[in-house]
Write a protein that holds these residues in place. Structure first.
Motif, PDB file in Angstrom:
ATOM      1  N   THR A 153      -0.859   9.066  42.471  1.00 25.51           N
ATOM      2  CA  THR A 153       0.100   8.740  43.159  1.00 25.51           C
ATOM      3  C   THR A 153       0.726   7.189  42.815  1.00 25.51           C
ATOM      4  N   THR A 154      -0.268   6.295  42.285  1.00 28.65           N
ATOM      5  CA  THR A 154      -0.094   4.765  41.841  1.00 28.65           C
ATOM      6  C   THR A 154       1.068   5.014  40.614  1.00 28.65           C
ATOM      7  N   ILE A 155       0.874   6.036  39.666  1.00 28.00           N
ATOM      8  CA  ILE A 155       1.512   6.034  38.463  1.00 28.00           C
ATOM      9  C   ILE A 155       2.965   6.550  38.786  1.00 28.00           C
ATOM     10  N   TYR A 156       3.262   7.248  40.161  1.00 33.23           N
ATOM     11  CA  TYR A 156       4.313   7.656  40.322  1.00 33.23           C
ATOM     12  C   TYR A 156       5.641   6.401  40.328  1.00 33.23           C
ATOM     13  N   ASN A 157       5.445   5.416  40.880  1.00 32.64           N
ATOM     14  CA  ASN A 157       6.591   4.491  41.273  1.00 32.64           C
ATOM     15  C   ASN A 157       6.432   3.563  40.003  1.00 32.64           C
ATOM     16  N   THR A 158       5.426   3.663  39.241  1.00 32.37           N
ATOM     17  CA  THR A 158       5.654   2.843  38.015  1.00 32.37           C
ATOM     18  C   THR A 158       6.571   3.511  36.576  1.00 32.37           C
ATOM     19  N   THR A 159       6.914   4.764  37.018  1.00 26.32           N
ATOM     20  CA  THR A 159       7.753   5.480  36.067  1.00 26.32           C
ATOM     21  C   THR A 159       9.077   4.737  36.327  1.00 26.32           C
ATOM     22  N   TRP A 160       9.342   3.904  37.462  1.00 32.38           N
ATOM     23  CA  TRP A 160      10.631   3.201  37.489  1.00 32.38           C
ATOM     24  C   TRP A 160      10.880   2.499  36.216  1.00 32.38           C
ATOM     25  N   TYR A 161       9.800   1.908  35.773  1.00 32.77           N
ATOM     26  CA  TYR A 161       9.867   1.098  34.485  1.00 32.77           C
ATOM     27  C   TYR A 161      10.492   1.945  33.367  1.00 32.77           C
ATOM     28  N   VAL A 162       9.920   3.287  33.343  1.00 36.35           N
ATOM     29  CA  VAL A 162      10.190   4.114  32.191  1.00 36.35           C
ATOM     30  C   VAL A 162      11.646   4.475  31.994  1.00 36.35           C
ATOM     31  N   GLY A 163      12.428   4.807  33.247  1.00 39.48           N
ATOM     32  CA  GLY A 163      13.778   4.839  33.148  1.00 39.48           C
ATOM     33  C   GLY A 163      14.307   3.537  32.939  1.00 39.48           C
ATOM     34  N   LEU A 317      11.041  -7.172  28.788  1.00 37.67           N
ATOM     35  CA  LEU A 317      10.529  -7.335  30.023  1.00 37.67           C
ATOM     36  C   LEU A 317      10.183  -5.911  30.747  1.00 37.67           C
ATOM     37  N   ASN A 318      11.081  -5.060  30.475  1.00 39.95           N
ATOM     38  CA  ASN A 318      10.521  -3.882  31.103  1.00 39.95           C
ATOM     39  C   ASN A 318       9.318  -2.923  30.368  1.00 39.95           C
ATOM     40  N   ILE A 319       9.709  -3.236  29.098  1.00 41.50           N
ATOM     41  CA  ILE A 319       8.400  -2.586  28.463  1.00 41.50           C
ATOM     42  C   ILE A 319       7.083  -3.449  28.751  1.00 41.50           C
ATOM     43  N   TRP A 320       7.116  -4.748  29.040  1.00 38.10           N
ATOM     44  CA  TRP A 320       6.030  -5.533  29.579  1.00 38.10           C
ATOM     45  C   TRP A 320       5.538  -4.796  30.794  1.00 38.10           C
ATOM     46  N   ASN A 321       6.485  -4.897  31.706  1.00 36.97           N
ATOM     47  CA  ASN A 321       6.134  -4.484  33.047  1.00 36.97           C
ATOM     48  C   ASN A 321       5.431  -3.000  33.116  1.00 36.97           C
ATOM     49  N   CYS A 322       6.153  -2.081  32.511  1.00 33.65           N
ATOM     50  CA  CYS A 322       5.518  -0.761  32.158  1.00 33.65           C
ATOM     51  C   CYS A 322       3.964  -0.645  31.692  1.00 33.65           C
ATOM     52  N   ILE A 323       3.814  -1.354  30.835  1.00 33.28           N
ATOM     53  CA  ILE A 323       2.330  -1.532  30.284  1.00 33.28           C
ATOM     54  C   ILE A 323       1.366  -2.024  31.307  1.00 33.28           C
ATOM     55  N   ILE A 324       1.673  -3.135  31.984  1.00 33.16           N
ATOM     56  CA  ILE A 324       1.011  -3.620  33.054  1.00 33.16           C
ATOM     57  C   ILE A 324       0.844  -2.685  34.280  1.00 33.16           C
ATOM     58  N   ALA A 325       1.886  -2.289  34.704  1.00 35.52           N
ATOM     59  CA  ALA A 325       1.807  -1.472  36.142  1.00 35.52           C
ATOM     60  C   ALA A 325       1.101  -0.094  35.403  1.00 35.52           C
ATOM     61  N   THR A 326       1.273   0.411  34.477  1.00 37.69           N
ATOM     62  CA  THR A 326       0.692   1.577  34.209  1.00 37.69           C
ATOM     63  C   THR A 326      -0.919   1.237  34.062  1.00 37.69           C
ATOM     64  N   THR A 327      -1.247   0.267  33.479  1.00 39.96           N
ATOM     65  CA  THR A 327      -2.718  -0.134  33.204  1.00 39.96           C
ATOM     66  C   THR A 327      -3.181  -0.221  34.490  1.00 39.96           C
ATOM     67  N   CYS A 329      -2.762   1.144  37.355  1.00 44.88           N
ATOM     68  CA  CYS A 329      -3.174   2.383  37.967  1.00 44.88           C
ATOM     69  C   CYS A 329      -4.483   2.869  37.923  1.00 44.88           C
ATOM     70  N   PHE A 330      -5.249   2.576  36.667  1.00 40.23           N
ATOM     71  CA  PHE A 330      -6.392   3.106  36.394  1.00 40.23           C
ATOM     72  C   PHE A 330      -7.599   2.228  37.116  1.00 40.23           C
ATOM     73  N   PHE A 331      -7.254   1.236  37.963  1.00 38.53           N
ATOM     74  CA  PHE A 331      -8.016   0.457  38.574  1.00 38.53           C
ATOM     75  C   PHE A 331      -8.256   0.256  40.076  1.00 38.53           C
ATOM     76  N   VAL A 332      -7.227   0.920  40.498  1.00 43.13           N
ATOM     77  CA  VAL A 332      -6.958   1.028  41.997  1.00 43.13           C
ATOM     78  C   VAL A 332      -8.177   1.672  42.702  1.00 43.13           C
ATOM     79  N   ASP A 333      -9.110   2.716  42.174  1.00 39.52           N
ATOM     80  CA  ASP A 333     -10.283   2.991  42.936  1.00 39.52           C
ATOM     81  C   ASP A 333     -11.473   2.280  42.568  1.00 39.52           C
TER      82      ASP A 333
END
Length: 514
Positions: A153-163, A317-327, A329-333
């Motif tokens: 569910t956290t990854i969902y919104n980070t795909t904004w950066y993929v687009g 900037l968008n590539i950098w954002n995608c890397i940080i945002a996606t990473t 996601c794996f620390f939320v829990d």
């Protein structure tokens, strides 16, 4: 408040701990998660559009604001019908209907021969995005295994950066085409995520919670078994989940907690509403809108006016954002929602203060180093933003809502996202044109307010199964059934059971009389 402590290497459902699993070793779960990535792509359409509009260099600030603003207006007008589609027809139908409208809008936009056609297309694009956006995160959070729900569910919104990445580099490549194809090509490609979703969404299982709400428990059990236990309907986890979901939804139905005004009626729901509204506003009113949609104006203000250079900065900037945002996601829990929100908001505030100072220094001296420092602060600011606000905007808000008001509650959040964006699309370009760097001071003050607000109102939900999150907000009054039932849940379960027994006795009696 519910206990969130879990033994390392375990997760918990209905007060019972289970050892973590490796999803890539389970064929049915692996294939389902692969297909879920096509559901996740809904957010990519938004990111693509934002970057595409951002990279249009010819329109004035007000015209560019209209291009973006009319889309958000379309989204706002679609929100009242969105939950009825998601709850009535199902999460998959919501995605399909929204994607179909978006494809129609892209065709209209790409074939535009005048300004009116282009604006109409963008209105329908926003309308379709809202419907798909109102269904996709619901399907993801209600389908995923408890161990993986937070990540997906956290990854969902980070795909904004993929687009956004695809649009940024595509527009960079077409920028030098000396014809209308320089903007028509990126516009046509915008239909790709929606086409992929319509093609693949029917291979994704429907939400088991939606099946139960429609009186189809056998199908719900079959889906839970397929996705969570490789088809074994007798698996202990599946049986616990099934009982908890079935009984909790029955309790919610008995309590009649389904209306639009339900979020105003109880202390716990008002707390949820405060989070939903603030998350929608903060996600867009934190200064990020300046770069997401108006980076050209920001860069113009520090002397970087070459279109190719601006496109490269936006793309990197968008590539950098995608890397940080996606990473993250794996620390939320692992870290928790609340600490991530606090670190993210505090980091944004500090970076924006330095950003503002460097912008003022460049304005006063025109020393290139000050302009370069602004670019560096933009990257650091977004690093902070992506620690929490990118992914948890959807990941956190969708999980804090009970099933009965989940679709409607998300509409409240998305409505305030659209309101903030609609406001920003007109205020940001006009403010940048008229007062330049001084406009940044507003965001410095606002970010300080956000930090205080998050500290007092955002609560932790880590390591908590979806149905049981209600305990964090409602305490003993939470409508939770199954093995983790609250006292109120057990009382309502008993009442429901008594009604069922009376109905069964009445039916037998009528049969004998007949």
């Amino acid at each position: 408040m519910a206990d969130t402590t879990v033994t390392p290497g375990h997760f918990r459902v209905a007060n019972k701990e289970f050892a973590t699993i490796k999803w890539w070793q389970l064929s049915k779960m692996r294939s389902t998660y692969f297909l879920l990535f096509f559901v996740v792509l809904t957010s990519a359409t938004n990111g693509y559009d934002g970057s595409m509009v951002n990279d249009m260099h010819n329109p004035s600030g007000s015209i560019k604001g209209l291009f973006s603003g009319i889309m958000f207006l379309g989204s706002l007008l679609a929100l009242p019908i969105t939950p009825y589609i998601a709850d009535g027809l199902g999460r998959r139908w919501g995605i399909c209907i929204g994607s179909t409208i978006m494809i129609f809008a892209v065709v209209l936009q790409s074939a535009s021969v005048n300004f009116q056609m282009f604006i109409a297309a963008r209105f329908f694009l926003g309308f379709g995005v809202a419907i798909a956006h109102g269904s996709a995160p619901l399907l993801i959070t209600e389908l995923c295994h408890p161990q993986h729900r937070a990540i997906f569910t956290t990854i969902y919104n980070t795909t904004w950066y993929v687009g956004s990445i695809i649009a940024a580099w595509l527009t960079y490549g077409t920028n030098n085409i000396n014809s209308q194809w320089s903007w028509r090509i990126p516009s046509i490609v915008q239909a790709l995520p929606s086409i992929m979703q319509i093609t693949c969404v029917w291979f994704v299982p429907e939400s088991p919670r939606w099946y139960i709400s429609k009186g189809k428990p056998e199908q719900a059990l079959r889906v839970l078994a397929h996705v969570h236990a490789e088809g074994d309907s007798e698996d202990e986890l599946v049986q616990l989940e099934y009982a908890e979901i079935k009984e909790t939804l029955a309790i919610e139905k008995e309590a009649e907690t389904t209306g639009w005004l339900e979020l105003f009626k109880t202390k716990g729901n008002r707390h949820r509403l405060i989070i939903l509204v603030s998350a929608g506003l903060f996600s867009q009113w934190s200064g990020n809108g300046l770069v997401s949609y108006y980076i050209t104006g920001v860069l113009d203000g520090i002397g970087i006016t070459d279109p190719d250079t601006q496109l490269v900065i936006n793309g990197v900037l968008n590539i950098w954002n995608c890397i940080i945002a996606t990473t993250m996601c794996f620390f939320v829990d692992k870290i928790g929602r609340r600490p991530l929100f606090l670190v993210s908001t505090g980091g944004m505030m500090l970076c924006f203060i330095v950003w503002t100072i460097c912008s003022e220094r460049y304005n006063a001296t025109e020393i290139k180093a000050n302009g370069n420092a602004v670019v560096a602060m933009i990257f650091l600011y977004y690093t902070s933003y992506n620690i929490a606000w990118s992914g948890l905007l959807v990941g956190y808000t969708v999980e804090i809502l009970p099933f009965s008001i989940r679709a409607k509650g998300m509409c409240y959040m998305f409505a305030f996202v659209d309101i903030a964006l609609f406001f920003n699309t007109y205020v940001n370009p006009i403010a940048l044109d008229h007062i330049g760097w001084k406009y940044y001071i507003v965001y410095c003050v606002w970010l300080a307010f956000e930090l205080v607000f998050v500290f007092f109102f955002y609560i932790e939900t880590r390591n908590t199964p979806l149905e049981e999150i209600a305990k964090h907000f409602d305490g003993d009054a939470a409508l939770v059934g199954g093995g983790a039932a609250t006292e109120k849940g057990r009382i309502l379960e008993s009442e429901i059971h008594e009604k069922e027994q009376k109905a069964a006795v009445s039916a037998v009696h009528e049969e004998k009389i007949g």
